[in-house]
Scaffold this motif. Structure first.
Motif, PDB file in Angstrom:
ATOM      1  N   ARG A  89       0.867  -1.197   0.000  1.00 32.57           N
ATOM      2  CA  ARG A  89       0.000   0.000   0.000  1.00 32.57           C
ATOM      3  C   ARG A  89       0.891   1.230   0.000  1.00 32.57           C
ATOM      4  O   ARG A  89       1.370   1.667   1.034  1.00 32.57           O
ATOM      5  N   SER A 133     -12.764  -2.905   1.187  1.00 27.25           N
ATOM      6  CA  SER A 133     -13.012  -2.270   2.488  1.00 27.25           C
ATOM      7  C   SER A 133     -14.493  -1.964   2.629  1.00 27.25           C
ATOM      8  O   SER A 133     -15.115  -1.447   1.700  1.00 27.25           O
ATOM      9  N   HIS A 171     -17.475  -0.441   5.621  1.00 26.07           N
ATOM     10  CA  HIS A 171     -17.609   0.226   6.913  1.00 26.07           C
ATOM     11  C   HIS A 171     -18.979   0.022   7.549  1.00 26.07           C
ATOM     12  O   HIS A 171     -19.209   0.433   8.675  1.00 26.07           O
ATOM     13  N   GLY A 228     -13.216  -1.493   9.110  1.00 20.77           N
ATOM     14  CA  GLY A 228     -12.531  -0.606  10.020  1.00 20.77           C
ATOM     15  C   GLY A 228     -12.999   0.829   9.873  1.00 20.77           C
ATOM     16  O   GLY A 228     -13.913   1.097   9.102  1.00 20.77           O
ATOM     17  N   PRO A 229     -12.395   1.770  10.563  1.00 16.71           N
ATOM     18  CA  PRO A 229     -11.383   1.476  11.573  1.00 16.71           C
ATOM     19  C   PRO A 229     -12.023   0.996  12.889  1.00 16.71           C
ATOM     20  O   PRO A 229     -13.027   1.541  13.323  1.00 16.71           O
ATOM     21  N   THR A 249      -6.777   5.411  14.302  1.00 16.07           N
ATOM     22  CA  THR A 249      -5.534   5.117  13.584  1.00 16.07           C
ATOM     23  C   THR A 249      -4.879   6.391  13.076  1.00 16.07           C
ATOM     24  O   THR A 249      -5.582   7.339  12.722  1.00 16.07           O
ATOM     25  N   SER A 309      -2.557   5.953  10.635  1.00 15.77           N
ATOM     26  CA  SER A 309      -1.932   5.484   9.394  1.00 15.77           C
ATOM     27  C   SER A 309      -2.744   5.781   8.143  1.00 15.77           C
ATOM     28  O   SER A 309      -2.272   5.547   7.041  1.00 15.77           O
ATOM     29  N   LYS A 310      -3.960   6.255   8.304  1.00 11.20           N
ATOM     30  CA  LYS A 310      -4.797   6.563   7.129  1.00 11.20           C
ATOM     31  C   LYS A 310      -5.327   7.979   7.269  1.00 11.20           C
ATOM     32  O   LYS A 310      -6.027   8.289   8.234  1.00 11.20           O
ATOM     33  N   ILE A 364      -9.448  -3.911  10.759  1.00 12.36           N
ATOM     34  CA  ILE A 364      -8.312  -2.996  10.549  1.00 12.36           C
ATOM     35  C   ILE A 364      -8.511  -1.707  11.334  1.00 12.36           C
ATOM     36  O   ILE A 364      -9.637  -1.297  11.607  1.00 12.36           O
ATOM     37  N   GLY A 365      -7.379  -1.073  11.665  1.00 10.34           N
ATOM     38  CA  GLY A 365      -7.398   0.234  12.298  1.00 10.34           C
ATOM     39  C   GLY A 365      -7.022   0.191  13.762  1.00 10.34           C
ATOM     40  O   GLY A 365      -7.827  -0.241  14.587  1.00 10.34           O
ATOM     41  N   GLY A 366      -5.797   0.606  14.074  1.00 12.48           N
ATOM     42  CA  GLY A 366      -5.359   0.721  15.466  1.00 12.48           C
ATOM     43  C   GLY A 366      -5.192  -0.608  16.185  1.00 12.48           C
ATOM     44  O   GLY A 366      -5.198  -0.637  17.417  1.00 12.48           O
ATOM     45  N   SER A 381      -5.611  -6.943  10.451  1.00 13.49           N
ATOM     46  CA  SER A 381      -4.597  -6.382   9.571  1.00 13.49           C
ATOM     47  C   SER A 381      -4.038  -5.126  10.214  1.00 13.49           C
ATOM     48  O   SER A 381      -4.766  -4.353  10.849  1.00 13.49           O
ATOM     49  N   VAL A 382      -2.740  -4.972  10.079  1.00  9.78           N
ATOM     50  CA  VAL A 382      -2.047  -3.880  10.759  1.00  9.78           C
ATOM     51  C   VAL A 382      -1.012  -3.237   9.848  1.00  9.78           C
ATOM     52  O   VAL A 382      -0.410  -3.904   9.019  1.00  9.78           O
ATOM     53  N   ILE A 383      -0.826  -1.931  10.053  1.00  7.76           N
ATOM     54  CA  ILE A 383       0.329  -1.242   9.467  1.00  7.76           C
ATOM     55  C   ILE A 383       1.317  -0.964  10.599  1.00  7.76           C
ATOM     56  O   ILE A 383       2.351  -1.628  10.728  1.00  7.76           O
ATOM     57  N   SER A 384       0.971   0.033  11.459  1.00 11.98           N
ATOM     58  CA  SER A 384       1.973   0.547  12.394  1.00 11.98           C
ATOM     59  C   SER A 384       2.424  -0.447  13.453  1.00 11.98           C
ATOM     60  O   SER A 384       3.581  -0.396  13.889  1.00 11.98           O
TER      61      SER A 384
HETATM   62  N1  3NM Z   1      -7.707   1.259   6.299  1.00 13.35           N
HETATM   63  P1  3NM Z   1      -2.799   0.960  11.576  1.00 13.35           P
HETATM   64  S1  3NM Z   1      -7.699   1.988   8.713  1.00 13.35           S
HETATM   65  C1  3NM Z   1      -5.305   1.191   5.671  1.00 13.35           C
HETATM   66  O1  3NM Z   1     -10.666   1.850   8.185  1.00 13.35           O
HETATM   67  C2  3NM Z   1      -6.384   1.415   6.637  1.00 13.35           C
HETATM   68  O2  3NM Z   1     -10.499   1.025   6.192  1.00 13.35           O
HETATM   69  C3  3NM Z   1      -8.521   1.534   7.314  1.00 13.35           C
HETATM   70  O3  3NM Z   1      -3.199   1.223  10.051  1.00 13.35           O
HETATM   71  C4  3NM Z   1     -10.000   1.478   7.220  1.00 13.35           C
HETATM   72  O4  3NM Z   1      -2.723  -0.523  11.729  1.00 13.35           O
HETATM   73  C5  3NM Z   1      -6.205   1.811   7.960  1.00 13.35           C
HETATM   74  O5  3NM Z   1      -1.439   1.594  11.718  1.00 13.35           O
HETATM   75  C6  3NM Z   1      -4.894   2.072   8.621  1.00 13.35           C
HETATM   76  O6  3NM Z   1      -3.822   1.608  12.441  1.00 13.35           O
HETATM   77  C7  3NM Z   1      -4.448   0.945   9.516  1.00 13.35           C
END
Ligand code: 3NM
Length: 219
Positions: A46, A117, A119, A138-139, A143, A145-146, A173-175, A193-196
């Motif tokens: 991403r 994705s 919501h 998510g989230p 977060t 990261s977005k 996803i998200g935080g 799923s995670v980024i940070s």
């Molecule tokens: N999508 P982290 S939240 C890429 O809500 C992404 O659809 C999201 O990163 C959604 O794990 C998000 O660092 C960022 O919080 C997730």
């Protein structure tokens, strides 16, 4: 090649690492290698945000990450960029609600993995009808990261969707961190799923390992 079976998809979603060059503290190829050593089950490229690579540089970087995934048997998913996914013959594509229509993406990518994705219930049902193999919800928690993330909904959104009969493979996803991953799994997610939590960790290896332990223990 046939579409991925639902049960195989659920297994792959358990610890889904997402990353681009702007998310990493260390050298990105090293971060991905450590995450795989730590036990991640799926990877998404991403490349977004300020300073993100474009054009030939983006392609080259993606190819390097894909090579690492290939060697280690981890499917490689591309966020948003269908043309890049096709050019690299990636394993799949993940799209958001603002990206290309999911039905059109499904037509373009054939049997490759399609993630969408969602919501809310309406978006989840539309994604299923369009041929998604999994949905990302998510989230869950706040977060950083977005840039355009919506309001955090808590693990309740997953419990709600499951209660409404949404039984497609679902990743939250998200935080998400090793501390809160257990409650996300208990709410009915197939994975996190995670980024940070991995990309910003001092040790991506240890961070991935902790997430893997939590998720597999709460399965
Ligand atoms: N999508 P982290 S939240 C890429 O809500 C992404 O659809 C999201 O990163 C959604 O794990 C998000 O660092 C960022 O919080 C997730």
């Amino acid at each position: 090649m046939a579409r991925i079976a639902s049960e195989a998809m659920r297994e792959r979603l358990k610890v889904y690492f997402i990353m681009g060059s702007t998310n990493c503290k260390k050298q990105p190829l090293e971060v991905l290698t450590e995450a795989i050593d730590g036990g991640i089950t799926l990877f998404q490229f991403r490349e977004k945000g300020s300073g993100a690579l474009v054009g030939e540089q983006k392609y080259e970087f993606a190819r390097q990450l894909q090579n690492i995934c290939k060697k280690r048997g981890i499917p490689f998913i591309v966020n948003d960029d269908v043309e890049l996914a096709l050019a690299l013959d990636a394993d799949g594509v993940h799209i958001g609600q603002d990206d290309e229509d999911a039905r059109i993406v499904r037509e373009k990518i054939g049997d490759k993995i399609l993630g969408v994705s969602a919501h809310n219930l309406k978006e989840a049902q539309a994604a299923i009808a369009a041929g998604a193999d999994y949905i990302g919800v998510g989230p869950i928690y706040p977060t950083k990261s977005k840039e355009d993330a919506k309001k955090a909904q808590g693990p309740e959104i997953i419990r709600f969707l499951r209660g409404q009969g949404v039984d497609i493979p679902l990743v939250a996803i998200g935080g998400i961190t090793a501390e809160n991953a257990g409650e996300v799994m208990n709410a009915g997610a197939d994975g996190v799923s995670v980024i940070s939590a991995i990309a910003s960790a001092a040790s991506p290896f240890l961070a991935a390992k902790q997430l893997v332990q939590t998720v597999f223990n709460n399965d």
